[in-house]
Write a protein that holds these residues in place. Structure first.
Motif, PDB file in Angstrom:
ATOM      1  N   ARG A 126       0.860  -1.184   0.000  1.00  0.00           N
ATOM      2  CA  ARG A 126       0.000   0.000   0.000  1.00  0.00           C
ATOM      3  C   ARG A 126       0.900   1.239   0.000  1.00  0.00           C
ATOM      4  NH1 ARG A 126      -3.114  -3.110  -1.519  1.00  0.00           N
ATOM      5  NH2 ARG A 126      -4.956  -3.946  -0.486  1.00  0.00           N
ATOM      6  N   ARG A 127       1.878   1.247  -0.902  1.00  0.00           N
ATOM      7  CA  ARG A 127       2.823   2.371  -0.953  1.00  0.00           C
ATOM      8  C   ARG A 127       2.130   3.646  -1.431  1.00  0.00           C
ATOM      9  NH1 ARG A 127       6.391  -0.057  -5.488  1.00  0.00           N
ATOM     10  NH2 ARG A 127       4.231  -0.226  -6.224  1.00  0.00           N
ATOM     11  N   SER A 128       1.284   3.512  -2.421  1.00  0.00           N
ATOM     12  CA  SER A 128       0.648   4.659  -3.068  1.00  0.00           C
ATOM     13  C   SER A 128      -0.840   4.394  -3.200  1.00  0.00           C
ATOM     14  CB  SER A 128       1.268   4.880  -4.454  1.00  0.00           C
ATOM     15  OG  SER A 128       1.233   3.674  -5.215  1.00  0.00           O
ATOM     16  N   VAL A 129      -1.645   5.203  -2.537  1.00  0.00           N
ATOM     17  CA  VAL A 129      -3.102   5.032  -2.545  1.00  0.00           C
ATOM     18  C   VAL A 129      -3.714   6.348  -3.004  1.00  0.00           C
ATOM     19  CG1 VAL A 129      -5.132   4.455  -1.181  1.00  0.00           C
ATOM     20  CG2 VAL A 129      -2.955   3.301  -0.722  1.00  0.00           C
ATOM     21  N   LEU A 130      -4.262   6.343  -4.201  1.00  0.00           N
ATOM     22  CA  LEU A 130      -4.670   7.568  -4.885  1.00  0.00           C
ATOM     23  C   LEU A 130      -6.153   7.859  -4.708  1.00  0.00           C
ATOM     24  CD1 LEU A 130      -3.996   9.874  -6.916  1.00  0.00           C
ATOM     25  CD2 LEU A 130      -4.513   8.224  -8.749  1.00  0.00           C
ATOM     26  N   PHE A 131      -6.463   9.044  -4.153  1.00  0.00           N
ATOM     27  CA  PHE A 131      -7.841   9.519  -4.098  1.00  0.00           C
ATOM     28  C   PHE A 131      -8.261   9.999  -5.492  1.00  0.00           C
ATOM     29  CE2 PHE A 131      -7.187  10.029   0.526  1.00  0.00           C
ATOM     30  CZ  PHE A 131      -8.416   9.581   0.998  1.00  0.00           C
ATOM     31  N   MET A 132      -9.447   9.569  -5.925  1.00  0.00           N
ATOM     32  CA  MET A 132     -10.010  10.020  -7.189  1.00  0.00           C
ATOM     33  C   MET A 132     -11.451  10.462  -6.941  1.00  0.00           C
ATOM     34  SD  MET A 132      -7.585   9.414  -9.414  1.00  0.00           S
ATOM     35  CE  MET A 132      -8.356   9.467 -11.013  1.00  0.00           C
ATOM     36  N   PRO A 133     -11.859  11.650  -7.420  1.00  0.00           N
ATOM     37  CA  PRO A 133     -13.244  12.087  -7.207  1.00  0.00           C
ATOM     38  C   PRO A 133     -14.216  11.204  -7.986  1.00  0.00           C
ATOM     39  CG  PRO A 133     -12.089  13.595  -8.674  1.00  0.00           C
ATOM     40  CD  PRO A 133     -11.061  12.640  -8.155  1.00  0.00           C
ATOM     41  N   ALA A 134     -15.187  10.649  -7.298  1.00  0.00           N
ATOM     42  CA  ALA A 134     -16.145   9.762  -7.956  1.00  0.00           C
ATOM     43  C   ALA A 134     -17.086  10.512  -8.885  1.00  0.00           C
ATOM     44  CB  ALA A 134     -16.951   8.991  -6.909  1.00  0.00           C
ATOM     45  N   SER A 135     -17.056  11.822  -8.822  1.00  0.00           N
ATOM     46  CA  SER A 135     -17.868  12.646  -9.725  1.00  0.00           C
ATOM     47  C   SER A 135     -17.182  12.866 -11.069  1.00  0.00           C
ATOM     48  CB  SER A 135     -18.173  14.001  -9.073  1.00  0.00           C
ATOM     49  OG  SER A 135     -16.965  14.643  -8.677  1.00  0.00           O
ATOM     50  N   ASN A 136     -15.994  12.295 -11.252  1.00  0.00           N
ATOM     51  CA  ASN A 136     -15.234  12.464 -12.484  1.00  0.00           C
ATOM     52  C   ASN A 136     -14.939  11.106 -13.119  1.00  0.00           C
ATOM     53  OD1 ASN A 136     -13.367  13.059 -14.515  1.00  0.00           O
ATOM     54  ND2 ASN A 136     -12.342  14.642 -13.324  1.00  0.00           N
ATOM     55  N   PRO A 137     -15.883  10.532 -13.867  1.00  0.00           N
ATOM     56  CA  PRO A 137     -15.690   9.199 -14.456  1.00  0.00           C
ATOM     57  C   PRO A 137     -14.455   9.103 -15.345  1.00  0.00           C
ATOM     58  CG  PRO A 137     -17.979   9.871 -14.611  1.00  0.00           C
ATOM     59  CD  PRO A 137     -17.221  11.072 -14.150  1.00  0.00           C
ATOM     60  N   GLU A 165     -24.843  18.419  -4.458  1.00  0.00           N
ATOM     61  CA  GLU A 165     -25.817  18.119  -5.514  1.00  0.00           C
ATOM     62  C   GLU A 165     -25.375  16.962  -6.414  1.00  0.00           C
ATOM     63  OE1 GLU A 165     -23.191  21.560  -6.922  1.00  0.00           O
ATOM     64  OE2 GLU A 165     -24.235  20.945  -5.081  1.00  0.00           O
ATOM     65  N   ALA A 166     -24.095  16.553  -6.297  1.00  0.00           N
ATOM     66  CA  ALA A 166     -23.584  15.476  -7.147  1.00  0.00           C
ATOM     67  C   ALA A 166     -23.397  14.162  -6.393  1.00  0.00           C
ATOM     68  CB  ALA A 166     -22.261  15.905  -7.775  1.00  0.00           C
ATOM     69  N   LYS A 167     -23.798  14.115  -5.121  1.00  0.00           N
ATOM     70  CA  LYS A 167     -23.537  12.925  -4.300  1.00  0.00           C
ATOM     71  C   LYS A 167     -24.164  11.659  -4.883  1.00  0.00           C
ATOM     72  CE  LYS A 167     -21.396  14.937  -0.709  1.00  0.00           C
ATOM     73  NZ  LYS A 167     -20.012  14.643  -0.306  1.00  0.00           N
ATOM     74  N   ASP A 168     -25.425  11.714  -5.273  1.00  0.00           N
ATOM     75  CA  ASP A 168     -26.109  10.514  -5.750  1.00  0.00           C
ATOM     76  C   ASP A 168     -25.516  10.017  -7.059  1.00  0.00           C
ATOM     77  OD1 ASP A 168     -27.772  10.584  -3.552  1.00  0.00           O
ATOM     78  OD2 ASP A 168     -29.399  11.636  -4.591  1.00  0.00           O
ATOM     79  N   SER A 169     -25.256  10.930  -7.990  1.00  0.00           N
ATOM     80  CA  SER A 169     -24.689  10.509  -9.275  1.00  0.00           C
ATOM     81  C   SER A 169     -23.261   9.999  -9.095  1.00  0.00           C
ATOM     82  CB  SER A 169     -24.728  11.667 -10.271  1.00  0.00           C
ATOM     83  OG  SER A 169     -23.987  12.784  -9.801  1.00  0.00           O
ATOM     84  N   ALA A 170     -22.506  10.595  -8.161  1.00  0.00           N
ATOM     85  CA  ALA A 170     -21.146  10.128  -7.900  1.00  0.00           C
ATOM     86  C   ALA A 170     -21.155   8.721  -7.324  1.00  0.00           C
ATOM     87  CB  ALA A 170     -20.434  11.081  -6.940  1.00  0.00           C
TER      88      ALA A 170
END
Length: 290
Positions: free
Chosen positions: A12-23, A48-53
């Motif tokens: 688990r050297r590198s764990v990248l956060f990615m916004p789920a609102s950006n497919p 306003e983007a929580k459900d779609s994300a």
């Protein structure tokens, strides 16, 4: 260090956060060399983007990330979206873990475990408040019962709550970071360092990775793909460490070492505890080779 279903050590050297609102960004993560991805439903997503994300994250997770683990950071249970997040993630295909923000007590972990169900994904707990640091023994003490396998330092929120000034050496945060590593190790958990926001500052990021590795973290959470290679290098065993580990293992395997608790090697005495560390280092190398 956790294990995959085959028993091989996982890094688990590198764990990248990615916004789920950006497919589009999530799809690109499949080509990166990070060890794991966290699809974020919390801070990176507008209300306003929580459900779609959430729907996008479930779809992307189901498609998989090759050999990389895919975790999803849910919204806290006390938000308008937390219960729906937990219900959706409880049996979601491809979701290796659920990242829980602002864990402050064992009760928080128990509540999320109840919402996810006993057979739901493991929990990765974010430690990002002063109260959480004070309650670390309680939190890690509940790890086994709640299937919590990993701790993440939420350094941005912690610094904000502390009202401290964060310098290049994170002087004010180091005591809390050390406590986090100690608590995690006591419970046998993986422990990840917090993010570095200035992703264009490559020298500063490299220095913070080296500091995190020195403090004992297994890896670092990231906010941009350009940070992956630096983190992988910083948290991987060095060539010198691998060579030392190989010599230790070979020395204890020699006939003259049978039954001995300590033996001479390279002008120093090494003990069985050094053998255990050498085996851990070589297991990490093996994980990378596979």
């Amino acid at each position: 260090m956790t294990d995959d279903p085959t028993g091989r050590a996982m890094r688990r050297r590198s764990v990248l956060f990615m916004p789920a609102s950006n497919p589009r960004a999530m799809a690109k993560a499949r080509d990166l060399t990070c060890d794991a991805v966290i699809l974020d439903l919390e801070d990176a997503v507008a209300p306003e983007a929580k459900d779609s994300a959430r729907a996008a994250a479930l779809s992307v997770a189901a498609e998989g990330f090759g050999g990389r683990a895919c975790a999803v950071r849910m919204n806290a249970l006390d938000t308008p979206w937390g219960a729906d997040d937990a219900a959706a993630l409880a049996a979601a295909p491809g979701v290796a873990a659920v990242v829980v923000p602002k864990v402050g007590s064992a009760a928080d972990l128990a509540a999320v475990r109840a919402a996810l169900g006993a057979d739901g994904p493991p929990i990765w707990a974010m430690i990002e408040t002063c109260g959480a640091v004070l309650r670390l023994p309680e939190i890690v003490g509940a790890a086994a019962a709640t299937r919590t396998e990993l701790l993440i330092a939420g350094t941005n929120d912690l610094a904000k709550e502390m009202r401290c000034r964060v310098d290049g050496g994170r002087t004010a945060l180091v005591p809390a970071l050390v406590q986090l590593v100690i608590a995690g190790r006591a419970a046998g958990l993986v422990v990840l360092d917090g993010v570095y926001n200035a992703f264009r500052d490559t020298a500063g990021f490299a220095a913070e990775c080296e500091q995190g590795a020195m403090l004992g973290f297994d890896g670092k959470t990231l906010i941009h793909p350009v940070q992956v290679d630096t983190a992988n290098a910083a948290f991987a065993p060095s060539a010198e460490a691998v060579a030392w580990a190989e010599r230790v293992v070979a020395a204890f395997a020699a006939p003259e070492a049978v039954g001995k608790g300590a033996i001479p090697l390279d002008g120093a005495m090494v003990e069985r505890l050094h053998l255990a560390e050498a085996e851990r280092v070589l297991a990490l190398v093996d994980a990378g080779a596979g």
